[in-house]
Motif scaffolding. Structure first.
Motif, mmCIF file in Angstrom:
data_model
loop_
_atom_site.group_PDB
_atom_site.id
_atom_site.type_symbol
_atom_site.label_atom_id
_atom_site.label_comp_id
_atom_site.label_asym_id
_atom_site.label_seq_id
_atom_site.Cartn_x
_atom_site.Cartn_y
_atom_site.Cartn_z
ATOM 1 N N HIS A 281 0.820 -1.220 0.000
ATOM 2 C CA HIS A 281 0.000 0.000 0.000
ATOM 3 C C HIS A 281 0.852 1.268 0.000
ATOM 4 C CE1 HIS A 281 -2.173 3.373 1.797
ATOM 5 N NE2 HIS A 281 -3.207 2.898 1.133
ATOM 6 N N ASP A 282 1.805 1.363 0.897
ATOM 7 C CA ASP A 282 2.510 2.639 1.046
ATOM 8 C C ASP A 282 3.363 2.950 -0.188
ATOM 9 O OD1 ASP A 282 1.241 2.701 3.414
ATOM 10 O OD2 ASP A 282 3.027 2.480 4.691
ATOM 11 N N ALA A 283 3.988 1.894 -0.731
ATOM 12 C CA ALA A 283 4.811 2.120 -1.937
ATOM 13 C C ALA A 283 3.925 2.554 -3.099
ATOM 14 C CB ALA A 283 5.569 0.836 -2.300
ATOM 15 N N PHE A 284 2.775 1.871 -3.251
ATOM 16 C CA PHE A 284 1.857 2.229 -4.340
ATOM 17 C C PHE A 284 1.342 3.653 -4.125
ATOM 18 C CE2 PHE A 284 -2.373 2.779 -6.061
ATOM 19 C CZ PHE A 284 -2.231 2.336 -7.368
ATOM 20 N N ALA A 285 0.890 3.941 -2.905
ATOM 21 C CA ALA A 285 0.281 5.251 -2.614
ATOM 22 C C ALA A 285 1.259 6.387 -2.906
ATOM 23 C CB ALA A 285 -0.178 5.298 -1.157
ATOM 24 N N ALA A 286 2.507 6.217 -2.494
ATOM 25 C CA ALA A 286 3.481 7.296 -2.692
ATOM 26 C C ALA A 286 3.660 7.579 -4.185
ATOM 27 C CB ALA A 286 4.817 6.907 -2.052
ATOM 28 N N ALA A 287 3.827 6.505 -4.964
ATOM 29 C CA ALA A 287 4.055 6.689 -6.410
ATOM 30 C C ALA A 287 2.806 7.229 -7.104
ATOM 31 C CB ALA A 287 4.470 5.349 -7.020
ATOM 32 N N PHE A 288 1.655 6.714 -6.705
ATOM 33 C CA PHE A 288 0.394 7.102 -7.351
ATOM 34 C C PHE A 288 0.078 8.572 -7.077
ATOM 35 C CE2 PHE A 288 -4.447 6.865 -7.081
ATOM 36 C CZ PHE A 288 -4.641 6.864 -8.451
ATOM 37 N N VAL A 289 0.157 8.974 -5.818
ATOM 38 C CA VAL A 289 -0.182 10.358 -5.462
ATOM 39 C C VAL A 289 0.811 11.325 -6.126
ATOM 40 C CG1 VAL A 289 -0.370 12.008 -3.556
ATOM 41 C CG2 VAL A 289 -1.333 9.705 -3.307
ATOM 42 N N ALA A 290 2.095 10.956 -6.134
ATOM 43 C CA ALA A 290 3.093 11.852 -6.744
ATOM 44 C C ALA A 290 2.787 12.052 -8.230
ATOM 45 C CB ALA A 290 4.498 11.267 -6.560
ATOM 46 N N ARG A 291 2.439 10.973 -8.902
ATOM 47 C CA ARG A 291 2.141 11.077 -10.342
ATOM 48 C C ARG A 291 0.848 11.854 -10.592
ATOM 49 N NH1 ARG A 291 4.627 8.005 -14.212
ATOM 50 N NH2 ARG A 291 6.236 6.588 -13.458
ATOM 51 N N MET A 292 -0.165 11.622 -9.779
ATOM 52 C CA MET A 292 -1.437 12.347 -9.960
ATOM 53 C C MET A 292 -1.202 13.851 -9.761
ATOM 54 S SD MET A 292 -4.227 10.450 -10.675
ATOM 55 C CE MET A 292 -5.720 11.081 -9.904
ATOM 56 N N ALA A 293 -0.408 14.185 -8.740
ATOM 57 C CA ALA A 293 -0.171 15.604 -8.426
ATOM 58 C C ALA A 293 0.645 16.291 -9.523
ATOM 59 C CB ALA A 293 0.546 15.716 -7.086
ATOM 60 N N ALA A 294 1.439 15.496 -10.260
ATOM 61 C CA ALA A 294 2.338 16.098 -11.259
ATOM 62 C C ALA A 294 1.698 16.219 -12.639
ATOM 63 C CB ALA A 294 3.616 15.244 -11.343
ATOM 64 N N LEU A 295 0.476 15.756 -12.802
ATOM 65 C CA LEU A 295 -0.159 15.787 -14.124
ATOM 66 C C LEU A 295 -0.315 17.230 -14.619
ATOM 67 C CD1 LEU A 295 -2.908 13.081 -13.533
ATOM 68 C CD2 LEU A 295 -1.095 12.947 -15.264
ATOM 69 N N ARG A 296 -0.151 17.395 -15.934
ATOM 70 C CA ARG A 296 -0.293 18.747 -16.491
ATOM 71 C C ARG A 296 -1.747 18.985 -16.881
ATOM 72 N NH1 ARG A 296 2.549 20.897 -21.795
ATOM 73 N NH2 ARG A 296 1.435 22.878 -21.813
ATOM 74 N N VAL A 297 -2.370 19.940 -16.211
ATOM 75 C CA VAL A 297 -3.779 20.283 -16.464
ATOM 76 C C VAL A 297 -3.798 21.546 -17.320
ATOM 77 C CG1 VAL A 297 -5.966 20.925 -15.366
ATOM 78 C CG2 VAL A 297 -4.423 19.331 -14.217
ATOM 79 N N GLY A 298 -4.657 21.575 -18.339
ATOM 80 C CA GLY A 298 -4.708 22.805 -19.132
ATOM 81 C C GLY A 298 -5.558 22.670 -20.371
ATOM 82 N N ASP A 299 -5.282 23.560 -21.327
ATOM 83 C CA ASP A 299 -6.033 23.600 -22.592
ATOM 84 C C ASP A 299 -5.813 22.285 -23.339
ATOM 85 O OD1 ASP A 299 -6.924 23.947 -25.172
ATOM 86 O OD2 ASP A 299 -6.194 26.015 -25.328
ATOM 87 N N PRO A 300 -6.884 21.523 -23.582
ATOM 88 C CA PRO A 300 -6.710 20.196 -24.173
ATOM 89 C C PRO A 300 -6.180 20.224 -25.615
ATOM 90 C CG PRO A 300 -9.038 20.773 -24.048
ATOM 91 C CD PRO A 300 -8.289 21.835 -23.304
ATOM 92 N N ALA A 301 -6.241 21.372 -26.246
ATOM 93 C CA ALA A 301 -5.711 21.459 -27.616
ATOM 94 C C ALA A 301 -4.195 21.653 -27.606
ATOM 95 C CB ALA A 301 -6.391 22.600 -28.367
ATOM 96 N N GLU A 302 -3.630 21.935 -26.436
ATOM 97 C CA GLU A 302 -2.189 22.190 -26.321
ATOM 98 C C GLU A 302 -1.420 20.885 -26.189
ATOM 99 O OE1 GLU A 302 -0.497 24.579 -23.040
ATOM 100 O OE2 GLU A 302 -1.800 26.139 -23.893
ATOM 101 N N GLU A 303 -0.328 20.774 -26.927
ATOM 102 C CA GLU A 303 0.511 19.571 -26.866
ATOM 103 C C GLU A 303 1.044 19.404 -25.433
ATOM 104 O OE1 GLU A 303 0.923 17.406 -29.339
ATOM 105 O OE2 GLU A 303 2.216 16.188 -28.069
ATOM 106 N N GLY A 304 1.011 18.172 -24.954
ATOM 107 C CA GLY A 304 1.593 17.895 -23.641
ATOM 108 C C GLY A 304 0.614 17.991 -22.490
ATOM 109 N N VAL A 305 -0.562 18.567 -22.735
ATOM 110 C CA VAL A 305 -1.565 18.631 -21.644
ATOM 111 C C VAL A 305 -2.150 17.242 -21.436
ATOM 112 C CG1 VAL A 305 -3.890 19.463 -21.074
ATOM 113 C CG2 VAL A 305 -2.116 21.077 -21.794
ATOM 114 N N GLU A 306 -2.195 16.814 -20.177
ATOM 115 C CA GLU A 306 -2.658 15.446 -19.874
ATOM 116 C C GLU A 306 -4.097 15.399 -19.379
ATOM 117 O OE1 GLU A 306 0.925 15.379 -17.433
ATOM 118 O OE2 GLU A 306 1.253 13.323 -18.102
ATOM 119 N N VAL A 307 -4.547 16.496 -18.784
ATOM 120 C CA VAL A 307 -5.916 16.539 -18.254
ATOM 121 C C VAL A 307 -6.554 17.872 -18.649
ATOM 122 C CG1 VAL A 307 -7.358 16.370 -16.189
ATOM 123 C CG2 VAL A 307 -5.192 15.136 -16.273
ATOM 124 N N GLY A 308 -7.659 17.771 -19.373
ATOM 125 C CA GLY A 308 -8.392 18.970 -19.762
ATOM 126 C C GLY A 308 -9.531 19.226 -18.784
#
Ligand code: NAP
Length: 465
Positions: A281-308
């Motif tokens: 659990h702890d190993a998964f949680a650390a990696a999962f939360v870090a990756r979720m927090a690092a996602l690039r949110v923005g204009d979905p038409a822009e290259e590299g945006v992961e979450v619109g």
């Protein structure tokens, strides 16, 4: 709901459309009935040529269609392009396979004789015009995965698309028209949900398929049931994602993020509940939360945006209510949990992970349609399975384990229409797709999908035949 293109990235209304009036709907139904009379007797070769031509036209307009999708419902452009490609592939798959999937079947000679016949044949004949009530989240793929098999089976299609994707709906009709399909074989009906009942009750409509929410499914199925018409329902899901000690935890955490936020978190088969064994659990949680927090949110038409953005303002409000309810009742926000401060326009929400979930929280039982994950810790496989099955839904599921015995038990006991081991759920033309419990009934794709809207006919020949 108005039939309109409202860009979820800006919140601006770009175009509104007048719904069809009664005469317009009547014209569509008449054309569908006429087209069916010709299409039902066409050969598989003729149908395949048309479907391949439609795939070609969709492919030619790939970029423009994908941009329209992104503008209307906000998915990252790269994902919209992939959706176009997936549709093209499925159209060609059904064009190539339908004749085999619907070939006549001959029961065992001994059984035929026992039934008093000299021979018997099972034939898959078309049903008629089929109404498809479709959602906005995969506005191309949901339609094509119904329409490609339906047209290959000899049926004709009437599309009532979600009110927020009218341009995509019209582009789809245009693709089939340009491909040379006779008028009436594929028609988009620009109507609101209130006009669906009249179409279902029309005697020229043979059956209905709906992909969408439980509420819409219940309403459509009740009307169709009253008319004794076949339905297929593809409804919501709250898919579990199990991680057990033998899993490749780093890889599981990486895939978990994609499985949760693909399509801005608005996928019926998104992994939504992450159920992790205490040893990892702890190993998964650390990696999962870090990756979720690092996602690039923005204009979905822009290259590299992961979450619109979320597709609709109401959809974001629903998501916020679920998160707020959980937090009020004691859940912990590991990351996200709010609107991004740098995105005042549009309907954005930060990728979020919640822990400390308890059964009285709404998010424990309701579908969470956005980039929000719930993370649970369990003691053993039995606990993981009990929690995974503690949901009204049963669409798909994911299980990360390399232990063959655990795989056997999960394949036996997990209540879902699919179990994906060491990977994330994805639909494919060759594999049946659908759910159990409140996720609906019937199957799309594969042989099962194309046979849903067939009149499976017994031909029995007596001695004089
Ligand atoms: P939705 O509100 O149910 O809308 C889906 C479609 O149904 C739209 O065309 C909508 O038209 C229509 N509709 C809504 N209420 C209706 C009614 N009472 N009578 C007739 N038609 C009605 O769902 P959504 O918010 O667009 O989509 C999200 C839901 O779809 C989620 O629950 C998701 O899990 C589910 N989904 C399931 C699958 C699957 O394969 N199982 C795939 C994708 C999505 P209007 O837009 O005009 O209201």
């Amino acid at each position: 709901m108005p039939i309109a293109t409202i860009d979820p990235t800006t919140g601006k209304t770009l175009e509104t459309f007048e719904p069809l009036d009664a005469a317009g709907v009547e014209g569509c139904l008449t054309r569908a009935a006429t087209a069916f009379e010709a299409h039902r007797t066409s050969t598989f070769e003729e149908r395949a040529a048309l479907l391949r031509a439609a795939a070609g036209h969709l492919s030619l307009q790939r970029e423009a269609v994908a941009r329209t999708v992104t503008t209307e419902m906000g998915k990252p452009l790269r994902q919209a392009l992939a959706e176009v490609d997936k549709c093209v592939k499925a159209m060609n798959w059904y064009a190539g396979r339908a004749a085999g999937l619907l070939a006549d079947e001959t029961p065992e000679p001994a059984d035929v004789a026992d039934a008093g016949a000299v021979r018997a044949v099972v034939r898959y004949r078309p049903l008629g015009p089929v109404l498809a009530v479709m959602p906005w989240n995969f506005p191309l793929w949901q339609v094509i995965r119904f329409a490609a098999p339906a047209l290959m089976a000899g049926n004709v299609a009437l599309l009532k698309h979600a009110s927020n994707v009218p341009q995509t709906a019209l582009l789809l009709e245009d693709v089939f028209t340009r491909a040379g399909y006779p008028r009436g074989c594929f028609q988009t009906l620009l109507i609101g949900s209130g006009a669906v009942e009249g179409v279902i009750r029309d005697p020229r409509v043979a059956a209905v398929t709906l992909t969408g929410s439980e509420a819409a499914g219940r309403s459509v199925a009740a009307i169709a049931g009253d008319e004794v018409k076949k339905t297929v329902l593809e409804l919501g899901g709250s898919d579990p994602f199990l991680v057990l000690p033998s899993a490749d935890v780093a890889r599981a955490a990486q895939v978990a993020v994609t499985a949760r936020v693909q399509n801005n978190g608005q996928s019926c088969i998104a992994a939504k509940r992450f159920i992790v064994h205490r040893d990892v659990h702890d190993a998964f949680a650390a990696a999962f939360v870090a990756r979720m927090a690092a996602l690039r949110v923005g204009d979905p038409a822009e290259e590299g945006v992961e979450v619109g953005p979320l597709a609709t303002e109401g959809g974001r409000a629903d998501l916020e209510e679920l998160v707020d309810d959980a937090v009020r009742r004691g859940a912990t926000v590991e990351c996200g949990g709010r609107r991004p401060v740098d995105r005042p326009d549009g309907w954005f929400y930060e990728p979020t992970v919640l822990t400390g979930i308890t059964p009285e929280m709404r998010i424990h039982r309701e579908e969470c349609f956005g980039p929000v994950a719930t993370l649970y810790r369990v003691e053993d496989l039995a606990g993981a399975l009990a929690l995974a099955n503690d949901t009204p839904f049963g669409l798909s599921s994911n299980a990360w384990t390399r232990d063959p015995e655990e795989q056997r038990l999960i394949a036996r006991d997990l209540q879902a229409g699919g179990v994906f081991f060491n990977g994330m759920t994805a639909s494919h033309p060759a594999l049946p797709f659908g759910g159990v419990k409140r996720s609906g009934y019937g199957r799309e794709l594969s042989a099962e999908g194309i046979r849903e809207f067939c009149n499976i006919t017994t031909l029995w020949y007596g001695a004089e035949s």
